[in-house]
Every structure is written in structure tokens, then in C-alpha cells.
Design an enzyme around this catalytic site. Structure first.
Site, PDB file in Angstrom:
ATOM      1  N   SER A   1       0.861  -1.361   0.074  1.00  0.00           N
ATOM      2  CA  SER A   1       0.030  -0.005  -0.066  1.00  0.00           C
ATOM      3  C   SER A   1       0.779   1.310   0.028  1.00  0.00           C
ATOM      4  O   SER A   1       2.295   1.267   0.295  1.00  0.00           O
ATOM      5  CB  SER A   1      -0.895   0.061   1.228  1.00  0.00           C
ATOM      6  OG  SER A   1      -1.676   1.369   1.235  1.00  0.00           O
TER       7      SER A   1
ATOM      8  N   LYS B   1      -4.765  -6.756   2.346  1.00  0.00           N
ATOM      9  CA  LYS B   1      -4.616  -5.388   1.656  1.00  0.00           C
ATOM     10  C   LYS B   1      -6.214  -5.142   1.127  1.00  0.00           C
ATOM     11  O   LYS B   1      -6.371  -3.997   0.983  1.00  0.00           O
ATOM     12  CB  LYS B   1      -3.689  -5.936   0.524  1.00  0.00           C
ATOM     13  CG  LYS B   1      -3.504  -4.688  -0.739  1.00  0.00           C
ATOM     14  CD  LYS B   1      -3.119  -3.311   0.083  1.00  0.00           C
ATOM     15  CE  LYS B   1      -2.773  -2.153  -1.060  1.00  0.00           C
ATOM     16  NZ  LYS B   1      -3.173  -1.936  -2.201  1.00  0.00           N
TER      17      LYS B   1
ATOM     18  N   GLU C   1     -10.571   1.933   3.355  1.00  0.00           N
ATOM     19  CA  GLU C   1      -9.906   3.271   2.645  1.00  0.00           C
ATOM     20  C   GLU C   1     -11.350   3.920   2.108  1.00  0.00           C
ATOM     21  O   GLU C   1     -11.724   5.384   2.324  1.00  0.00           O
ATOM     22  CB  GLU C   1      -8.996   3.062   1.739  1.00  0.00           C
ATOM     23  CG  GLU C   1      -8.485   4.411   0.969  1.00  0.00           C
ATOM     24  CD  GLU C   1      -7.513   3.703  -0.048  1.00  0.00           C
ATOM     25  OE1 GLU C   1      -6.503   3.012   0.308  1.00  0.00           O
ATOM     26  OE2 GLU C   1      -7.483   4.110  -1.039  1.00  0.00           O
TER      27      GLU C   1
HETATM   28  P1  NBP Z   1       0.509  -1.104 -14.479  1.00  0.00           P
HETATM   29  O1  NBP Z   1      -0.581  -1.789 -13.476  1.00  0.00           O
HETATM   30  O2  NBP Z   1       0.247   0.101 -15.316  1.00  0.00           O
HETATM   31  O3  NBP Z   1       1.230  -2.066 -15.213  1.00  0.00           O
HETATM   32  C1  NBP Z   1       2.115  -1.942 -16.197  1.00  0.00           C
HETATM   33  C2  NBP Z   1       3.287  -3.052 -15.947  1.00  0.00           C
HETATM   34  O4  NBP Z   1       2.784  -4.401 -16.429  1.00  0.00           O
HETATM   35  C3  NBP Z   1       4.260  -2.867 -16.976  1.00  0.00           C
HETATM   36  O5  NBP Z   1       5.671  -3.184 -16.627  1.00  0.00           O
HETATM   37  C4  NBP Z   1       3.876  -3.670 -18.144  1.00  0.00           C
HETATM   38  O6  NBP Z   1       4.920  -4.089 -19.020  1.00  0.00           O
HETATM   39  C5  NBP Z   1       3.567  -4.773 -17.397  1.00  0.00           C
HETATM   40  N1  NBP Z   1       2.821  -5.790 -18.277  1.00  0.00           N
HETATM   41  C6  NBP Z   1       1.495  -5.604 -18.685  1.00  0.00           C
HETATM   42 BR1  NBP Z   1       0.520  -4.049 -18.570  1.00  0.00          BR
HETATM   43  N2  NBP Z   1       1.146  -6.923 -19.167  1.00  0.00           N
HETATM   44  C7  NBP Z   1       2.082  -7.706 -19.357  1.00  0.00           C
HETATM   45  C8  NBP Z   1       2.381  -9.004 -19.663  1.00  0.00           C
HETATM   46  N3  NBP Z   1       1.418  -9.835 -20.366  1.00  0.00           N
HETATM   47  N4  NBP Z   1       3.647  -9.583 -19.312  1.00  0.00           N
HETATM   48  C9  NBP Z   1       4.330  -8.844 -18.692  1.00  0.00           C
HETATM   49  N5  NBP Z   1       4.271  -7.596 -18.298  1.00  0.00           N
HETATM   50  C10 NBP Z   1       3.051  -7.111 -18.542  1.00  0.00           C
HETATM   51  O7  NBP Z   1       1.774  -0.699 -13.214  1.00  0.00           O
HETATM   52  P2  NBP Z   1       1.703   0.122 -11.677  1.00  0.00           P
HETATM   53  O8  NBP Z   1       0.789   1.141 -11.731  1.00  0.00           O
HETATM   54  O9  NBP Z   1       3.127   0.242 -11.575  1.00  0.00           O
HETATM   55  O10 NBP Z   1       1.005  -1.056 -10.798  1.00  0.00           O
HETATM   56  C11 NBP Z   1       1.813  -2.152 -10.674  1.00  0.00           C
HETATM   57  C12 NBP Z   1       0.828  -3.031  -9.543  1.00  0.00           C
HETATM   58  O11 NBP Z   1       0.888  -2.606  -8.368  1.00  0.00           O
HETATM   59  C13 NBP Z   1      -0.577  -3.405  -9.987  1.00  0.00           C
HETATM   60  O12 NBP Z   1      -0.910  -4.540  -9.729  1.00  0.00           O
HETATM   61  C14 NBP Z   1      -1.409  -2.253  -9.520  1.00  0.00           C
HETATM   62  O13 NBP Z   1      -2.658  -2.706  -9.053  1.00  0.00           O
HETATM   63  C15 NBP Z   1      -0.551  -2.336  -8.139  1.00  0.00           C
HETATM   64  N6  NBP Z   1      -0.576  -0.889  -7.270  1.00  0.00           N
HETATM   65  C16 NBP Z   1      -0.414   0.340  -7.957  1.00  0.00           C
HETATM   66  C17 NBP Z   1      -0.582   1.160  -7.149  1.00  0.00           C
HETATM   67  C18 NBP Z   1      -0.361   2.753  -7.766  1.00  0.00           C
HETATM   68  O14 NBP Z   1      -0.532   3.657  -7.381  1.00  0.00           O
HETATM   69  N7  NBP Z   1      -0.269   2.793  -9.085  1.00  0.00           N
HETATM   70  C19 NBP Z   1      -0.600   1.268  -5.782  1.00  0.00           C
HETATM   71  C20 NBP Z   1      -0.818  -0.054  -5.129  1.00  0.00           C
HETATM   72  C21 NBP Z   1      -0.567  -0.996  -6.040  1.00  0.00           C
HETATM   73  P3  NBP Z   1       5.557  -3.234 -20.314  1.00  0.00           P
HETATM   74  O15 NBP Z   1       6.213  -1.987 -20.046  1.00  0.00           O
HETATM   75  O16 NBP Z   1       6.173  -4.142 -21.171  1.00  0.00           O
HETATM   76  O17 NBP Z   1       4.227  -2.902 -20.949  1.00  0.00           O
END
Ligand code: NBP
Length: 476
Positions: A128, A182, A189
Site C-alpha cells: 500500500s 490489503k 479506505e
Molecule cells: P501497471 O498496473 O500500469 O502495469 C504496467 C506493468 O505491467 C508494465 O511493467 C508492463 O510491461 C507490465 N505488463 C503488462 Br500491462 N502486461 C504484461 C504481460 N502480459 N507480461 C509482462 N508484463 C506485463 O503498473 P503500476 O501502476 O506500476 O502497478 C503495478 C501493480 O501495483 C498493479 O498490480 C497495481 O494494481 C498495483 N498497485 C498500484 C498502485 C499505484 O498507485 N499505481 C498502488 C498500489 C498497488 P510493459 O512495460 O512491457 O508494458
């Protein structure tokens, strides 16, 4: 040189987690589906620590010391399965795959079982705190096999947020326990945010205060028992003025709250477990109502009537709303913790609820002073049936309830929706009630479906022959 840990998936979250590990002196192996993100990270932040970038999964795996620790930080859902399918064949017995994305706990249970059969450890870890948390110290909720925590825990504890030197990270329980907790964190939240929004709405509509004035009220509350990250940022949002129009920011934003789905998951899981998380449910529904454009427009066009009389609030509105907010928040947390305990029992997770309150004290969105009291309540009595009977919370609600009732009355009389405040009060009054009208529902069920009922004065199941003028008959 080998890396202690690797991160695959280097979008905002993965990149910041990798930097956090490196800043704590760990050598971090890097991998992403497309190499561009890996290259970018090293170019921009390579100076922050020791990174081993890899173009292929094979190179990445080869650069890790054993047991290998591979953090997966990709888009939750099929992408996670794709990454697991890619890496599992490259790993050896005892290696760890750590899914730090927002996976559904049922997916985590499925993945853990499948990987266990291959001799691999799968750890579903709730993380988180968003981007900032990932970089500066998140709250981490790792599940999975207990023995994996021995090799993994110290690294996670290194990068987690700290309160008085204690990390906001603990082994939550087996398989999906971490992702479940989580998920409930996110549900709570949602409830917290809805309650804060209702408080703002009442101060604005009943009190006639401007957003800037209400920002100051929240700033004041943040110094007291409501002190929390969400109250703090609420004051910031309310203070914000739109540069283009000079209007308060809240007045130029479309009033349709969006959601990514973890609140909905929480309510779905609660329905399956039979746990009444009404506060979380109302907050998910409130977002759905706000986004129900067709119905809202039709109702506004039809000019559906509001209250004809009304009258103002009797009492000190600001003080009363603070009390209503605090009491409703207690109910929302009581319900969320009840859900965690119900799941823990259902799945044999043996989750320590006090430890969850402890690791939410920093690094996550619901961080608050309040969580210390929850931890203390469970430290005093690990088998507490509900937080509402802990002496601190019981006294707090007892002191708040008159004000809380006045606020709910005012909202109803003035036609201002306050589903969070009012449903929390109804929950509290339901728990308190010595008799509930559920007895009548049992009578109705027995009447139309012969579903039988239990009596207050003797054991057994009973059925009344309703057609034969209410003569009771012992059924079973
Ligand atoms: P995203 O959720 O936007 O995912 C992007 C990433 O996933 C990139 O590295 C992309 O690779 C990779 N990816 C995808 Br899309 N499809 C894929 C596949 N088939 N094989 C391999 N890689 C793949 O990224 P994020 O916002 O950093 O969030 C990551 C995780 O953390 C998620 O589960 C999200 O729910 C969680 N989370 C996010 C937050 C937040 O504030 N953003 C907070 C808490 C938790 P590429 O670069 O090659 O497209």
C-alpha cells in the site's frame, strides 16, 4: 556479483520498489517485458545504488542469488499469470515469486497452490501507499508460506515504512492472507473517504462554510484524534483553487467518483462470508450513485421534491460532525476487522488483527493515530468480538452518540445524503438492541415457506400450522 532481489515489471510501482531496495544497499536485478523501461530506470536512477539490468528472463534469473527472490509488479490479472508462466520454469526448488500487485486473494490462493506443487514459494504481498510509498516506505502485507518469510521478510522490512523503528511489515498468514488484508485495507479506505466527504458536505450545505474554511476545520481535526493522512490531504484538496477559473478546486471537478474495484471486491467477499461491512458497502454504492448519470439527470429533471420544512441544526455543527465522523469511522474499522477475522477463520489463516493495525500505522493510505488504539484493543484481548466493546472505543462512541444522532437527523431533515453516517449509526443500534425485528422475519419465513424458527424459551425447531389458526407444532 549477484543480486539479493529482483523486480520484474518496472512501471511506476515496480521502478520505485526497485529503487527503494537499492537505496537500502541491496543489489537489485531488473527486468521488464519491454526493455525500454529497464534501460530508463538505469539511466535515470542508476546512481542511487547497485542494479543488474537484464534484457531477458533467463539473464534476470541467472543474476539472482539463491534462493531467488523475484518481485512481480505488473498489471494485476492475466499479466501476472503470464509472468508466472514465464518465470516458473526457470526457477528452482525453494525460489520465491512475490506478487506485489493488487491481485484478488482467490487468484493468489490458486497461484500459490499451483506453484507449491512445483516446489516454488509464491508470496502474495499487499503493498500500500501508492508510488510515494513504494519509494519511501510502503506498508507491506505479505502472505504465502511462513518459511519463505525467513529469507524474504528482512528485505521487505528494510524497505517498509517504520513507526518508532518498527517496520510496517509482518507475515500476515498463508496463501492469500496478505492480499485479502490489503483488499480490506482498501475497503476501509473507501469508507474513510466517504465519511470525510459527508462531513465536508454537511459543513458546506448546513453550515454554509466555504471550502477554504472547511479546509481549516479539517486542519484542526488533523491535530486531534482524527489525525490521519486522509484528513490531512482533504484539507489540502479543499484549499486548492483552480488556476484557470479562480474557483475552489472541488467546484470544478465532475462529481462522479471512480473506482478500480478493490472496494467492490471487499464487499463481494464480505457477502460470501456473511459479514455486514455496511460502511464499506455504502461507500462503494455511493460512488456508483455518483456515477449513475442517467438516473441522476432524470431525477434532477423531474425535480424530485426535497424536504418542505426542516429547520437548522440544533447544537454546534462542527463539533457534532467531528463526533459523527469519529463514531462512524470506528464502526467502519470494526466491520473491516470483523471481515479479516471471519476470513482468517474460514481459511485457517490465523491472522493477528492487532498486527494488521500495527502495520497500517504508516506507509499506507489509511495511516492514522487511531490505529494505535485498535492495536491496543487487540493486545488487551485478541479474541475481542467487536472493536465496539473495547473500553476505549465504547467510551468514544458513548461520548459521540448524541452528536452523531443530531447530525443524522439534520442530514435527513435537510435532504442531504449521509449514507455512511446513518448506516453506521443503524449498525451500532442494531448491535446494541436487546431484541431485533428479525423475530418477525422468522415468522414470515415460517408462514410462506415452513422454514421453521427457534423459540426463546425452549430448544428445538418449530413450525406453526398457520392455516389451522396458529396452532404451533414441533417440526424437528
Ligand atoms: P501497471 O498496473 O500500469 O502495469 C504496467 C506493468 O505491467 C508494465 O511493467 C508492463 O510491461 C507490465 N505488463 C503488462 Br500491462 N502486461 C504484461 C504481460 N502480459 N507480461 C509482462 N508484463 C506485463 O503498473 P503500476 O501502476 O506500476 O502497478 C503495478 C501493480 O501495483 C498493479 O498490480 C497495481 O494494481 C498495483 N498497485 C498500484 C498502485 C499505484 O498507485 N499505481 C498502488 C498500489 C498497488 P510493459 O512495460 O512491457 O508494458
Amino acid at each position: 556479483q549477484k543480486a539479493q532481489i529482483g523486480v520484474t515489471g518496472l512501471a511506476v510501482m515496480g521502478r520505485n520498489l526497485a529503487r527503494n531496495f537499492a537505496r537500502h544497499g541491496h543489489t537489485v536485478a531488473l527486468h521488464n517485458r519491454s526493455y525500454g523501461r529497464t534501460k530508463e530506470l538505469v539511466e535515470e536512477f542508476g546512481h542511487e545504488g547497485s542494479f543488474l539490468p537484464a534484457e531477458t528472463a533467463e539473464q534476470f534469473v541467472a543474476s539472482l542469488e539463491r534462493p531467488r527472490r523475484v518481485v512481480i509488479m505488473v498489471k494485476a490479472g492475466p499479466a501476472t499469470d503470464a509472468v508466472i508462466d514465464e518465470f516458473a520454469p526457470l526457477l528452482e526448488e525453494g525460489d520465491m515469486l512475490i506478487d506485489a500487485g493488487n491481485a484478488h486473494y482467490a487468484d493468489t490462493r490458486r497461484r500459490e497452490a499451483a506453484l507449491k506443487a512445483k516446489g516454488l514459494h509464491f508470496v502474495g504481498a499487499g503493498v500500500s501507499g501508492g508510488e510515494e510509498g513504494a519509494l519511501h516506505g510502503p506498508s507491506i502485507m505479505p502472505g504465502g508460506p511462513k518459511e519463505s518469510y525467513e529469507a524474504l521478510g528482512p528485505l521487505l522490512e528494510d524497505i517498509a515504512a517504520k513507526v518508532d523503528g518498527e517496520p510496517c511489515c509482518v507475515h500476515v498468514g498463508p496463501d492469500g492472507a496478505g492480499h485479502f488484508v490489503k483488499m480490506v485495507h482498501n475497503g476501509i479506505e473507501y469508507a474513510d473517504m466517504q465519511l470525510i466527504a459527508e462531513a465536508y458536505d454537511l459543513l458546506r450545505q448546513v453550515g454554509g462554510h466555504s471550502p477554504a474554511e472547511i479546509a481549516d476545520v479539517f486542519k484542526g481535526w488533523n491535530e486531534g484524534r482524527l489525525g490521519s493522512y486522509l484528513i490531512e490531504i482533504t484539507a489540502e484538496v479543499l484549499k486548492q483553487v483552480d488556476a484557470a477559473t479562480g474557483k475552489p478546486f472541488v467546484d470544478i471537478v465532475l462529481d462522479r467518483a471512480e473506482q478500480k474495484g478493490t472496494g467492490r471486491w471487499t464487499v463481494q467477499a464480505a457477502l460470501d462470508l456473511g459479514v455486514p461491512v455496511s460502511g464499506i458497502a455504502e461507500s462503494v454504492f455511493a460512488r456508483a450513485i455518483s456515477g449513475g448519470v442517467t438516473e441522476r439527470e432524470a431525477a434532477v429533471a423531474a425535480d424530485l421534491p426535497g424536504p418542505t420544512g426542516g429547520g437548522g441544526h440544533t447544537g454546534d455543527l462542527r463539533a457534532d460532525v467531528e463526533q459523527a465522523l469519529f463514531a462512524s469511522k470506528i464502526v467502519a474499522y470494526a466491520q473491516g476487522f470483523q471481515q479479516i477475522q471471519a476470513a482468517s477463520k474460514e481459511y485457517g489463516w490465523d491472522i493477528d488483527p492487532g498486527a494488521m493495525a500495527k502495520i497500517w500505522r504508516d506507509g499506507c493510505i489509511i495511516r492514522a493515530k487511531f490505529l494505535d488504539f485498535i492495536k491496543q484493543a487487540y493486545d488487551k484481548n485478541a479474541a475481542l468480538p467487536t472493536l465496539l466493546v473495547d473500553s476505549y472505543f465504547q467510551d468514544a462512541v458513548a461520548g459521540a452518540q448524541d452528536a452523531w444522532r443530531r447530525v443524522v437527523v439534520t442530514a435527513a431533515q435537510q435532504g442531504i445524503p449521509a449514507p455512511g453516517f446513518s448506516s453506521a449509526l443503524a449498525y451500532y443500534d442494531s448491535l446494541r438492541a436487546k431484541r431485533l425485528p428479525a423475530a418477525l422475519i422468522q415468522g414470515q419465513r415460517d408462514f410462506f415457506g415452513a422454514h421453521t424458527y427457534h423459540r426463546v424459551d425452549k430448544p428445538g425447531s418449530f413450525h406453526t400450522l398457520w392455516a389451522a389458526e396458529g396452532r404451533p407444532e414441533v417440526d424437528a
